[in-house]
Scaffold this motif. Structure first.
Motif, PDB file in Angstrom:
ATOM      1  N   GLN A 116       2.961  32.665  33.215  1.00 31.66           N
ATOM      2  CA  GLN A 116       3.398  32.162  34.517  1.00 31.66           C
ATOM      3  C   GLN A 116       2.847  30.763  34.797  1.00 31.66           C
ATOM      4  OE1 GLN A 116       2.218  34.672  37.775  1.00 31.66           O
ATOM      5  NE2 GLN A 116       0.047  34.469  37.349  1.00 31.66           N
ATOM      6  N   LYS A 117       1.843  30.363  34.037  1.00 30.64           N
ATOM      7  CA  LYS A 117       1.274  29.028  34.204  1.00 30.64           C
ATOM      8  C   LYS A 117       2.244  27.938  33.751  1.00 30.64           C
ATOM      9  CE  LYS A 117      -3.317  30.871  33.489  1.00 30.64           C
ATOM     10  NZ  LYS A 117      -4.384  31.091  32.532  1.00 30.64           N
ATOM     11  N   THR A 118       3.178  28.301  32.865  1.00 31.79           N
ATOM     12  CA  THR A 118       4.094  27.298  32.320  1.00 31.79           C
ATOM     13  C   THR A 118       5.532  27.468  32.808  1.00 31.79           C
ATOM     14  OG1 THR A 118       4.499  28.666  30.360  1.00 31.79           O
ATOM     15  CG2 THR A 118       2.713  27.046  30.221  1.00 31.79           C
ATOM     16  N   LEU A 119       5.824  28.546  33.536  1.00 33.52           N
ATOM     17  CA  LEU A 119       7.182  28.773  34.028  1.00 33.52           C
ATOM     18  C   LEU A 119       7.203  28.769  35.551  1.00 33.52           C
ATOM     19  CD1 LEU A 119       8.447  31.693  31.764  1.00 33.52           C
ATOM     20  CD2 LEU A 119       9.179  29.328  31.704  1.00 33.52           C
ATOM     21  N   ALA A 120       8.088  27.994  36.119  1.00 31.90           N
ATOM     22  CA  ALA A 120       8.235  27.975  37.574  1.00 31.90           C
ATOM     23  C   ALA A 120       9.248  29.038  37.987  1.00 31.90           C
ATOM     24  CB  ALA A 120       8.716  26.612  38.040  1.00 31.90           C
ATOM     25  N   VAL A 121       8.949  29.730  39.067  1.00 29.48           N
ATOM     26  CA  VAL A 121       9.874  30.735  39.602  1.00 29.48           C
ATOM     27  C   VAL A 121      10.423  30.186  40.910  1.00 29.48           C
ATOM     28  CG1 VAL A 121      10.125  33.078  40.440  1.00 29.48           C
ATOM     29  CG2 VAL A 121       8.585  32.611  38.554  1.00 29.48           C
ATOM     30  N   ASN A 122      11.680  29.786  40.880  1.00 26.59           N
ATOM     31  CA  ASN A 122      12.341  29.255  42.068  1.00 26.59           C
ATOM     32  C   ASN A 122      13.503  30.165  42.428  1.00 26.59           C
ATOM     33  OD1 ASN A 122      10.714  26.925  42.190  1.00 26.59           O
ATOM     34  ND2 ASN A 122      11.938  25.984  40.576  1.00 26.59           N
ATOM     35  N   ILE A 123      13.374  30.836  43.545  1.00 24.79           N
ATOM     36  CA  ILE A 123      14.440  31.707  44.010  1.00 24.79           C
ATOM     37  C   ILE A 123      14.986  31.100  45.293  1.00 24.79           C
ATOM     38  CG2 ILE A 123      15.046  34.018  44.790  1.00 24.79           C
ATOM     39  CD1 ILE A 123      12.671  34.994  43.111  1.00 24.79           C
ATOM     40  N   PRO A 124      16.198  30.580  45.229  1.00 27.57           N
ATOM     41  CA  PRO A 124      16.740  29.937  46.428  1.00 27.57           C
ATOM     42  C   PRO A 124      17.013  30.968  47.508  1.00 27.57           C
ATOM     43  CG  PRO A 124      18.418  30.096  44.733  1.00 27.57           C
ATOM     44  CD  PRO A 124      17.134  30.583  44.125  1.00 27.57           C
ATOM     45  N   TYR A 125      16.547  30.679  48.720  1.00 27.53           N
ATOM     46  CA  TYR A 125      16.827  31.582  49.828  1.00 27.53           C
ATOM     47  C   TYR A 125      17.994  31.020  50.611  1.00 27.53           C
ATOM     48  CZ  TYR A 125      16.760  33.952  54.228  1.00 27.53           C
ATOM     49  OH  TYR A 125      17.150  34.668  55.325  1.00 27.53           O
ATOM     50  N   ARG A 126      18.893  31.881  50.937  1.00 25.43           N
ATOM     51  CA  ARG A 126      19.976  31.505  51.833  1.00 25.43           C
ATOM     52  C   ARG A 126      20.438  32.764  52.529  1.00 25.43           C
ATOM     53  NH1 ARG A 126      24.616  33.116  50.162  1.00 25.43           N
ATOM     54  NH2 ARG A 126      25.065  33.593  48.025  1.00 25.43           N
ATOM     55  N   GLY A 127      20.780  32.615  53.754  1.00 22.58           N
ATOM     56  CA  GLY A 127      21.271  33.760  54.508  1.00 22.58           C
ATOM     57  C   GLY A 127      22.615  34.218  53.968  1.00 22.58           C
ATOM     58  N   SER A 128      22.930  35.458  54.173  1.00 17.25           N
ATOM     59  CA  SER A 128      24.197  35.993  53.694  1.00 17.25           C
ATOM     60  C   SER A 128      24.675  37.065  54.649  1.00 17.25           C
ATOM     61  CB  SER A 128      24.019  36.586  52.302  1.00 17.25           C
ATOM     62  OG  SER A 128      25.210  37.212  51.890  1.00 17.25           O
ATOM     63  N   LYS A 129      25.964  37.097  54.841  1.00 14.58           N
ATOM     64  CA  LYS A 129      26.533  38.133  55.688  1.00 14.58           C
ATOM     65  C   LYS A 129      26.770  39.424  54.903  1.00 14.58           C
ATOM     66  CE  LYS A 129      28.919  35.143  58.995  1.00 14.58           C
ATOM     67  NZ  LYS A 129      28.068  34.140  59.180  1.00 14.58           N
ATOM     68  N   GLY A 130      26.769  39.327  53.596  1.00 14.96           N
ATOM     69  CA  GLY A 130      27.007  40.489  52.744  1.00 14.96           C
ATOM     70  C   GLY A 130      25.847  40.700  51.795  1.00 14.96           C
ATOM     71  N   PRO A 131      26.014  41.607  50.855  1.00 15.35           N
ATOM     72  CA  PRO A 131      24.938  41.882  49.895  1.00 15.35           C
ATOM     73  C   PRO A 131      24.712  40.708  48.955  1.00 15.35           C
ATOM     74  CG  PRO A 131      26.904  43.166  49.372  1.00 15.35           C
ATOM     75  CD  PRO A 131      27.180  42.461  50.654  1.00 15.35           C
ATOM     76  N   LEU A 132      23.501  40.628  48.433  1.00 14.69           N
ATOM     77  CA  LEU A 132      23.175  39.625  47.430  1.00 14.69           C
ATOM     78  C   LEU A 132      23.142  40.282  46.059  1.00 14.69           C
ATOM     79  CD1 LEU A 132      20.300  37.600  49.121  1.00 14.69           C
ATOM     80  CD2 LEU A 132      22.682  36.929  48.851  1.00 14.69           C
ATOM     81  N   HIS A 133      23.525  39.525  45.047  1.00 13.84           N
ATOM     82  CA  HIS A 133      23.507  40.016  43.673  1.00 13.84           C
ATOM     83  C   HIS A 133      22.541  39.157  42.881  1.00 13.84           C
ATOM     84  CE1 HIS A 133      27.035  42.553  44.350  1.00 13.84           C
ATOM     85  NE2 HIS A 133      27.472  41.554  45.092  1.00 13.84           N
ATOM     86  N   LEU A 134      21.610  39.802  42.193  1.00 15.62           N
ATOM     87  CA  LEU A 134      20.674  39.110  41.327  1.00 15.62           C
ATOM     88  C   LEU A 134      21.196  39.268  39.903  1.00 15.62           C
ATOM     89  CD1 LEU A 134      17.971  37.616  41.037  1.00 15.62           C
ATOM     90  CD2 LEU A 134      16.889  39.843  40.793  1.00 15.62           C
TER      91      LEU A 134
END
Length: 120
Positions: free
Chosen positions: A86-104
């Motif tokens: 984890q020291k060499t990999l960045a974890v960026n999860i964009p947050y945005r509101g949604s009216k429906g379900p989110l899919h990962l």
């Protein structure tokens, strides 16, 4: 009734694993011990850690359970591997509101968070 259903949908999450993704690391061609897991595998685990606010040991158990549920017989990185990488990999999860379900979506190109209908 519709209001309650809308609130339930806001908590909906679908996680898709592409069985063709490279979970194991490709040989580096360098001397020394080779990495066992691809960056995508580590990124997946660390994303779960961030999304669900878990410790590394909990994350390994969670990812193990997810893989088992979808029928993938992949080994899961242990917590010390995750901690080191984890020291060499960045974890960026964009947050945005949604009216429906989110899919990962997790595939060979990385991790994407999409709203309803965007993942096709």
């Amino acid at each position: 009734m519709a209001y309650n259903e809308a609130l339930k949908r806001r908590g909906s999450l679908t996680i898709w694993f592409d069985p063709e993704m490279s979970w194991d690391a490709a040989p580096s061609g360098r001397r020394g011990r080779q990495q066992s897991y691809s960056d995508a595998a580590i990124q997946t685990c660390l994303s779960m850690k961030v999304l669900f606010g878990m410790a590394l040991r909990q994350t390994t158990g969670f990812v193990e359970s997810l893989l088992q549920l979808v029928g993938l017989n992949w080994a899961v990185p242990d917590f010390s591997t995750l901690s080191r990488r984890q020291k060499t990999l960045a974890v960026n999860i964009p947050y945005r509101g949604s009216k429906g379900p989110l899919h990962l979506l997790i595939d060979s190109t990385g991790i994407k968070v999409e709203g309803e209908g965007e993942w096709h």
